[in-house]
Design a protein around this motif. Structure first.
Motif, mmCIF file in Angstrom:
data_model
loop_
_atom_site.group_PDB
_atom_site.id
_atom_site.type_symbol
_atom_site.label_atom_id
_atom_site.label_comp_id
_atom_site.label_asym_id
_atom_site.label_seq_id
_atom_site.Cartn_x
_atom_site.Cartn_y
_atom_site.Cartn_z
ATOM 1 N N GLY A 78 0.825 -1.209 0.000
ATOM 2 C CA GLY A 78 0.000 0.000 0.000
ATOM 3 C C GLY A 78 0.854 1.251 0.000
ATOM 4 O O GLY A 78 2.097 1.190 -0.050
ATOM 5 N N GLY A 79 0.193 2.395 0.082
ATOM 6 C CA GLY A 79 0.902 3.661 -0.002
ATOM 7 C C GLY A 79 1.884 3.895 1.121
ATOM 8 O O GLY A 79 2.981 4.425 0.904
ATOM 9 N N GLU A 97 -3.153 -1.266 -3.492
ATOM 10 C CA GLU A 97 -4.181 -0.441 -2.855
ATOM 11 C C GLU A 97 -4.360 -0.752 -1.374
ATOM 12 O O GLU A 97 -5.280 -0.248 -0.745
ATOM 13 C CB GLU A 97 -5.516 -0.614 -3.586
ATOM 14 C CG GLU A 97 -5.508 -0.107 -5.014
ATOM 15 C CD GLU A 97 -5.218 1.385 -5.103
ATOM 16 O OE1 GLU A 97 -5.735 2.130 -4.247
ATOM 17 O OE2 GLU A 97 -4.462 1.785 -6.005
ATOM 18 N N GLY A 98 -3.503 -1.613 -0.818
ATOM 19 C CA GLY A 98 -3.588 -1.865 0.606
ATOM 20 C C GLY A 98 -3.882 -3.289 0.994
ATOM 21 O O GLY A 98 -3.881 -3.619 2.174
ATOM 22 N N GLY A 99 -4.111 -4.178 0.036
ATOM 23 C CA GLY A 99 -4.374 -5.574 0.347
ATOM 24 C C GLY A 99 -3.356 -6.480 -0.316
ATOM 25 O O GLY A 99 -3.068 -6.343 -1.516
ATOM 26 N N CYS A 208 -12.889 -0.460 15.436
ATOM 27 C CA CYS A 208 -12.716 -0.231 14.002
ATOM 28 C C CYS A 208 -11.589 -1.107 13.492
ATOM 29 O O CYS A 208 -10.453 -1.021 13.989
ATOM 30 C CB CYS A 208 -12.422 1.236 13.714
ATOM 31 S SG CYS A 208 -12.279 1.586 11.948
ATOM 32 N N CYS A 209 -11.885 -1.954 12.505
ATOM 33 C CA CYS A 209 -10.929 -2.968 12.047
ATOM 34 C C CYS A 209 -10.521 -2.739 10.597
ATOM 35 O O CYS A 209 -11.315 -2.280 9.772
ATOM 36 C CB CYS A 209 -11.545 -4.354 12.192
ATOM 37 S SG CYS A 209 -12.015 -4.762 13.897
ATOM 38 N N LEU A 210 -9.285 -3.110 10.297
ATOM 39 C CA LEU A 210 -8.732 -2.923 8.956
ATOM 40 C C LEU A 210 -9.443 -3.787 7.921
ATOM 41 O O LEU A 210 -9.565 -3.395 6.762
ATOM 42 C CB LEU A 210 -7.238 -3.250 8.969
ATOM 43 C CG LEU A 210 -6.476 -3.072 7.662
ATOM 44 C CD1 LEU A 210 -6.331 -1.591 7.335
ATOM 45 C CD2 LEU A 210 -5.088 -3.720 7.754
ATOM 46 N N SER A 211 -9.890 -4.984 8.322
ATOM 47 C CA SER A 211 -10.476 -5.929 7.376
ATOM 48 C C SER A 211 -11.501 -6.809 8.073
ATOM 49 O O SER A 211 -11.608 -6.812 9.307
ATOM 50 C CB SER A 211 -9.385 -6.806 6.768
ATOM 51 O OG SER A 211 -8.825 -7.656 7.768
ATOM 52 N N GLU A 212 -12.215 -7.582 7.285
ATOM 53 C CA GLU A 212 -13.179 -8.530 7.842
ATOM 54 C C GLU A 212 -12.471 -9.585 8.679
ATOM 55 O O GLU A 212 -13.009 -10.049 9.684
ATOM 56 C CB GLU A 212 -13.969 -9.198 6.714
ATOM 57 C CG GLU A 212 -14.924 -8.281 5.972
ATOM 58 C CD GLU A 212 -16.138 -7.904 6.804
ATOM 59 O OE1 GLU A 212 -16.323 -8.471 7.896
ATOM 60 O OE2 GLU A 212 -16.912 -7.038 6.348
ATOM 61 N N ALA A 213 -11.260 -9.978 8.266
ATOM 62 C CA ALA A 213 -10.513 -10.976 9.026
ATOM 63 C C ALA A 213 -10.183 -10.468 10.422
ATOM 64 O O ALA A 213 -10.272 -11.209 11.415
ATOM 65 C CB ALA A 213 -9.235 -11.354 8.278
ATOM 66 N N ALA A 231 -11.863 0.478 3.014
ATOM 67 C CA ALA A 231 -10.696 -0.014 2.286
ATOM 68 C C ALA A 231 -9.615 -0.355 3.316
ATOM 69 O O ALA A 231 -9.594 0.220 4.405
ATOM 70 C CB ALA A 231 -10.177 1.045 1.306
ATOM 71 N N PRO A 232 -8.726 -1.301 2.988
ATOM 72 C CA PRO A 232 -7.720 -1.735 3.971
ATOM 73 C C PRO A 232 -6.543 -0.783 4.075
ATOM 74 O O PRO A 232 -5.397 -1.131 3.764
ATOM 75 C CB PRO A 232 -7.294 -3.115 3.433
ATOM 76 C CG PRO A 232 -7.471 -3.006 1.956
ATOM 77 C CD PRO A 232 -8.669 -2.126 1.748
ATOM 78 N N ASN A 233 -6.798 0.443 4.512
ATOM 79 C CA ASN A 233 -5.720 1.407 4.692
ATOM 80 C C ASN A 233 -6.091 2.359 5.823
ATOM 81 O O ASN A 233 -7.255 2.437 6.242
ATOM 82 C CB ASN A 233 -5.419 2.168 3.396
ATOM 83 C CG ASN A 233 -6.637 2.867 2.822
ATOM 84 O OD1 ASN A 233 -7.283 3.670 3.492
ATOM 85 N ND2 ASN A 233 -6.973 2.558 1.566
ATOM 86 N N GLU A 234 -5.085 3.089 6.300
ATOM 87 C CA GLU A 234 -5.300 3.950 7.458
ATOM 88 C C GLU A 234 -6.308 5.078 7.220
ATOM 89 O O GLU A 234 -7.189 5.299 8.069
ATOM 90 C CB GLU A 234 -3.969 4.533 7.935
ATOM 91 C CG GLU A 234 -4.117 5.377 9.188
ATOM 92 C CD GLU A 234 -2.821 6.022 9.614
ATOM 93 O OE1 GLU A 234 -2.479 7.077 9.039
ATOM 94 O OE2 GLU A 234 -2.157 5.471 10.505
#
Length: 248
Positions: A78-79, A97-99, A208-213, A231-234
């Motif tokens: 990611g960025g 893109e973060g994943g 608040c979580c980065l992803s479903e996992a 989206a999986p980013n800060e």
């Protein structure tokens, strides 16, 4: 409003600053601690590096092969990781893109459009990974004819207890929400909250979580209000948590 940031140092400081820019205070509680692992130099002429965390780049900052690796491309998750690669002197940086699961097609497209790999030879990449390998990209890239060698570059050791500041903040009711950036840090948070006697209070707050996992870890722990970033980013995480706080 105050948000508990469980992200490890030094990334947690940047997250705290970004929260302050949104008018939200931060309480830092890193639950994982970075430890570099020596990466053996096998003298292979890799065509690029895969980095799925900025920690991998911190781990090789003084590596004797760094000058050679800088001449290759870096494929960053990611960025944020891409910025760390550029700061370390890499000129050719391809950012996803973060994943991590998005990287194989991105890498395959890069080499399909590139004539720099010697004719008749498959591209060879070095994945500088963490000891807890969440995404093994070897198989999906092998399907594209790209060989991946995985070397462990760092490990994240679990911290058993919350910092005193965080425990005091829970006791005083000053924490309004909690950020979770990985499954491991989420599991470590649940264990530390339980050990410190603040589990019930903590799990009643928005998570608040980065992803479903990552969210599944908090759901399984009994959290009552779990949201997942768009989206999986800060930036997406911070936008999500600020919206959640304003709706309380």
């Amino acid at each position: 409003m105050a948000v508990l940031v469980t992200r490890p140092h030094p990334d947690n400081a940047a997250t705290a600053a970004a929260l302050r820019d949104r008018g939200v205070a931060a309480v830092l509680a890193p639950l994982l601690q970075f430890e570099a692992v020596t990466v053996a130099d096998d003298a292979t002429q890799y065509d690029g590096l895969i980095v799925t965390s900025a920690n991998a780049l911190r781990a090789i900052a003084d590596h004797p092969a760094l000058a050679r690796w800088r001449r290759t491309s870096v494929f960053a998750v990611g960025g944020h990781t891409a910025e760390a690669a550029r700061a370390l002197g890499f000129a050719s940086v391809v950012a996803g893109e973060g994943g991590a699961t998005e990287l194989p097609p991105l890498i395959a497209a890069h080499f399909a459009a590139r004539a720099g790999v010697a004719a008749g030879r498959s591209p060879a990449l070095l994945h500088l990974a963490g000891a807890d390998l969440a995404h093994d990209l070897s198989a999906p890239l092998d399907a594209h004819g790209i060989h991946v060698t995985v070397h462990t570059a760092y490990r994240m050791a679990t911290v058993a207890h919350l910092p005193q500041e965080a425990r005091d903040a829970f006791t005083a009711g000053r924490i309004d929400a909690i950020l979770h950036f990985s499954r491991r840090s989420a599991r470590a948070f649940v264990a530390a909250a339980r050990a410190d006697g603040v589990e019930i209070t903590a799990l009643a707050l928005p998570q608040c979580c980065l992803s479903e996992a990552v969210a599944r870890v908090m759901h399984d722990a009994g959290a009552e209000h779990v949201v997942v970033a768009a989206a999986p980013n800060e930036p997406a995480m911070l936008d999500t948590i600020v919206r959640a706080l304003r709706q309380r």
